[in-house]
Write a protein that holds these residues in place. Structure first.
Motif, PDB file in Angstrom:
ATOM      1  N   ILE A   7      10.837   3.983  -9.957  1.00  0.00           N
ATOM      2  CA  ILE A   7      11.916   3.186  -9.384  1.00  0.00           C
ATOM      3  C   ILE A   7      11.845   3.335  -7.871  1.00  0.00           C
ATOM      4  O   ILE A   7      11.779   4.456  -7.343  1.00  0.00           O
ATOM      5  CB  ILE A   7      13.292   3.645  -9.907  1.00  0.00           C
ATOM      6  CG1 ILE A   7      13.360   3.524 -11.439  1.00  0.00           C
ATOM      7  CG2 ILE A   7      14.427   2.869  -9.235  1.00  0.00           C
ATOM      8  CD1 ILE A   7      13.148   2.122 -11.980  1.00  0.00           C
ATOM      9  N   VAL A   8      11.849   2.197  -7.170  1.00  0.00           N
ATOM     10  CA  VAL A   8      11.749   2.184  -5.710  1.00  0.00           C
ATOM     11  C   VAL A   8      13.127   1.850  -5.158  1.00  0.00           C
ATOM     12  O   VAL A   8      13.620   0.738  -5.313  1.00  0.00           O
ATOM     13  CB  VAL A   8      10.695   1.151  -5.248  1.00  0.00           C
ATOM     14  CG1 VAL A   8      10.535   1.182  -3.746  1.00  0.00           C
ATOM     15  CG2 VAL A   8       9.353   1.405  -5.945  1.00  0.00           C
ATOM     16  N   ASP A   9      13.757   2.857  -4.544  1.00  0.00           N
ATOM     17  CA  ASP A   9      15.120   2.729  -4.037  1.00  0.00           C
ATOM     18  C   ASP A   9      15.225   3.476  -2.703  1.00  0.00           C
ATOM     19  O   ASP A   9      15.841   4.531  -2.613  1.00  0.00           O
ATOM     20  CB  ASP A   9      16.104   3.304  -5.066  1.00  0.00           C
ATOM     21  CG  ASP A   9      17.562   3.086  -4.673  1.00  0.00           C
ATOM     22  OD1 ASP A   9      17.818   2.396  -3.668  1.00  0.00           O
ATOM     23  OD2 ASP A   9      18.437   3.611  -5.375  1.00  0.00           O
ATOM     24  N   VAL A  40       6.340  -3.004   0.251  1.00  0.00           N
ATOM     25  CA  VAL A  40       4.920  -3.026  -0.097  1.00  0.00           C
ATOM     26  C   VAL A  40       4.551  -1.631  -0.590  1.00  0.00           C
ATOM     27  O   VAL A  40       5.028  -0.630  -0.055  1.00  0.00           O
ATOM     28  CB  VAL A  40       4.056  -3.397   1.130  1.00  0.00           C
ATOM     29  CG1 VAL A  40       2.565  -3.228   0.834  1.00  0.00           C
ATOM     30  CG2 VAL A  40       4.343  -4.820   1.577  1.00  0.00           C
ATOM     31  N   VAL A  41       3.698  -1.565  -1.610  1.00  0.00           N
ATOM     32  CA  VAL A  41       3.126  -0.287  -2.036  1.00  0.00           C
ATOM     33  C   VAL A  41       1.612  -0.417  -1.944  1.00  0.00           C
ATOM     34  O   VAL A  41       1.054  -1.479  -2.225  1.00  0.00           O
ATOM     35  CB  VAL A  41       3.578   0.108  -3.459  1.00  0.00           C
ATOM     36  CG1 VAL A  41       3.039  -0.854  -4.507  1.00  0.00           C
ATOM     37  CG2 VAL A  41       3.192   1.543  -3.771  1.00  0.00           C
ATOM     38  N   GLN A  42       0.974   0.670  -1.498  1.00  0.00           N
ATOM     39  CA  GLN A  42      -0.474   0.618  -1.318  1.00  0.00           C
ATOM     40  C   GLN A  42      -1.100   1.971  -1.626  1.00  0.00           C
ATOM     41  O   GLN A  42      -0.455   3.013  -1.495  1.00  0.00           O
ATOM     42  CB  GLN A  42      -0.813   0.219   0.115  1.00  0.00           C
ATOM     43  CG  GLN A  42      -0.318   1.208   1.155  1.00  0.00           C
ATOM     44  CD  GLN A  42      -0.612   0.758   2.565  1.00  0.00           C
ATOM     45  OE1 GLN A  42      -1.438  -0.118   2.782  1.00  0.00           O
ATOM     46  NE2 GLN A  42       0.048   1.368   3.526  1.00  0.00           N
ATOM     47  N   SER A  43      -2.365   1.907  -2.041  1.00  0.00           N
ATOM     48  CA  SER A  43      -3.157   3.115  -2.247  1.00  0.00           C
ATOM     49  C   SER A  43      -4.618   2.770  -2.060  1.00  0.00           C
ATOM     50  O   SER A  43      -5.185   2.028  -2.874  1.00  0.00           O
ATOM     51  CB  SER A  43      -2.940   3.706  -3.637  1.00  0.00           C
ATOM     52  OG  SER A  43      -3.829   4.789  -3.843  1.00  0.00           O
ATOM     53  N   LYS A  44      -5.218   3.279  -1.007  1.00  0.00           N
ATOM     54  CA  LYS A  44      -6.660   3.076  -0.817  1.00  0.00           C
ATOM     55  C   LYS A  44      -7.425   3.807  -1.906  1.00  0.00           C
ATOM     56  O   LYS A  44      -8.397   3.291  -2.448  1.00  0.00           O
ATOM     57  CB  LYS A  44      -7.085   3.562   0.563  1.00  0.00           C
ATOM     58  CG  LYS A  44      -6.593   2.657   1.668  1.00  0.00           C
ATOM     59  CD  LYS A  44      -7.076   3.097   3.021  1.00  0.00           C
ATOM     60  CE  LYS A  44      -6.480   2.144   4.050  1.00  0.00           C
ATOM     61  NZ  LYS A  44      -6.655   2.603   5.405  1.00  0.00           N
ATOM     62  N   LYS A  49      -2.844  -2.789  -3.173  1.00  0.00           N
ATOM     63  CA  LYS A  49      -1.865  -3.074  -2.128  1.00  0.00           C
ATOM     64  C   LYS A  49      -1.126  -4.309  -2.597  1.00  0.00           C
ATOM     65  O   LYS A  49      -1.731  -5.358  -2.847  1.00  0.00           O
ATOM     66  CB  LYS A  49      -2.529  -3.321  -0.779  1.00  0.00           C
ATOM     67  CG  LYS A  49      -1.509  -3.583   0.328  1.00  0.00           C
ATOM     68  CD  LYS A  49      -2.162  -3.717   1.683  1.00  0.00           C
ATOM     69  CE  LYS A  49      -1.096  -3.880   2.762  1.00  0.00           C
ATOM     70  NZ  LYS A  49      -1.706  -3.923   4.097  1.00  0.00           N
ATOM     71  N   GLN A  50       0.206  -4.191  -2.729  1.00  0.00           N
ATOM     72  CA  GLN A  50       0.963  -5.284  -3.341  1.00  0.00           C
ATOM     73  C   GLN A  50       2.396  -5.285  -2.821  1.00  0.00           C
ATOM     74  O   GLN A  50       3.004  -4.235  -2.650  1.00  0.00           O
ATOM     75  CB  GLN A  50       0.973  -5.070  -4.864  1.00  0.00           C
ATOM     76  CG  GLN A  50       1.690  -6.117  -5.650  1.00  0.00           C
ATOM     77  CD  GLN A  50       0.936  -7.414  -5.734  1.00  0.00           C
ATOM     78  OE1 GLN A  50      -0.271  -7.409  -5.910  1.00  0.00           O
ATOM     79  NE2 GLN A  50       1.624  -8.514  -5.591  1.00  0.00           N
ATOM     80  N   CYS A  74       4.276   3.431   1.136  1.00  0.00           N
ATOM     81  CA  CYS A  74       4.810   2.128   1.550  1.00  0.00           C
ATOM     82  C   CYS A  74       3.835   1.486   2.538  1.00  0.00           C
ATOM     83  O   CYS A  74       2.862   2.107   2.966  1.00  0.00           O
ATOM     84  CB  CYS A  74       6.183   2.310   2.191  1.00  0.00           C
ATOM     85  SG  CYS A  74       6.146   3.170   3.778  1.00  0.00           S
ATOM     86  N   GLY A  75       4.104   0.258   2.928  1.00  0.00           N
ATOM     87  CA  GLY A  75       3.233  -0.469   3.844  1.00  0.00           C
ATOM     88  C   GLY A  75       3.093   0.184   5.202  1.00  0.00           C
ATOM     89  O   GLY A  75       2.081   0.014   5.885  1.00  0.00           O
ATOM     90  N   MET A  76       4.099   0.966   5.621  1.00  0.00           N
ATOM     91  CA  MET A  76       4.044   1.652   6.918  1.00  0.00           C
ATOM     92  C   MET A  76       3.543   3.086   6.782  1.00  0.00           C
ATOM     93  O   MET A  76       3.509   3.835   7.754  1.00  0.00           O
ATOM     94  CB  MET A  76       5.435   1.630   7.566  1.00  0.00           C
ATOM     95  CG  MET A  76       5.869   0.218   7.932  1.00  0.00           C
ATOM     96  SD  MET A  76       7.587   0.091   8.495  1.00  0.00           S
ATOM     97  CE  MET A  76       7.690   1.314   9.763  1.00  0.00           C
TER      98      MET A  76
END
Length: 87
Positions: A7-9, A40-44, A49-50, A74-76
């Motif tokens: 859950i993203v809160d 945004v959530v990301q993982s190299k 990245k979505q 997160c994106g940042m």
């Protein structure tokens, strides 16, 4: 298939999930608030990245071939979490 939902809160709850090596795995994010920089959530390391639309589930298939700890953020790159693949 093992499935873990985050859950993203304004952050990630839980911020660490565990899968077993070699087991098919799915990681699901559901953003329930506009707080913070988590649109945004990301993982190299895990290859995703979505954008996370509000109140919608976004899922990723996780490669569990190699054990280890893989980060996502997160994106940042300020809010972080981890996927642990256990041998």
């Amino acid at each position: 298939m093992a499935k873990q939902t985050i859950i993203v809160d304004g952050g990630y709850q839980p911020n660490q999930v565990t899968f077993k090596q070699g087991e098919p795995a799915e990681l699901v994010f559901k953003r329930v608030s506009d707080r913070g920089c988590v649109q945004v959530v990301q993982s190299k390391a895990l290859g995703f990245k979505q954008e996370l639309p509000l109140n919608e589930e976004v899922s990723f298939t996780i490669d569990t071939t190699t054990p280890g700890t893989y980060g996502f953020a997160c994106g940042m790159d300020m809010v972080k979490g981890q996927v642990v693949v256990e041998a």
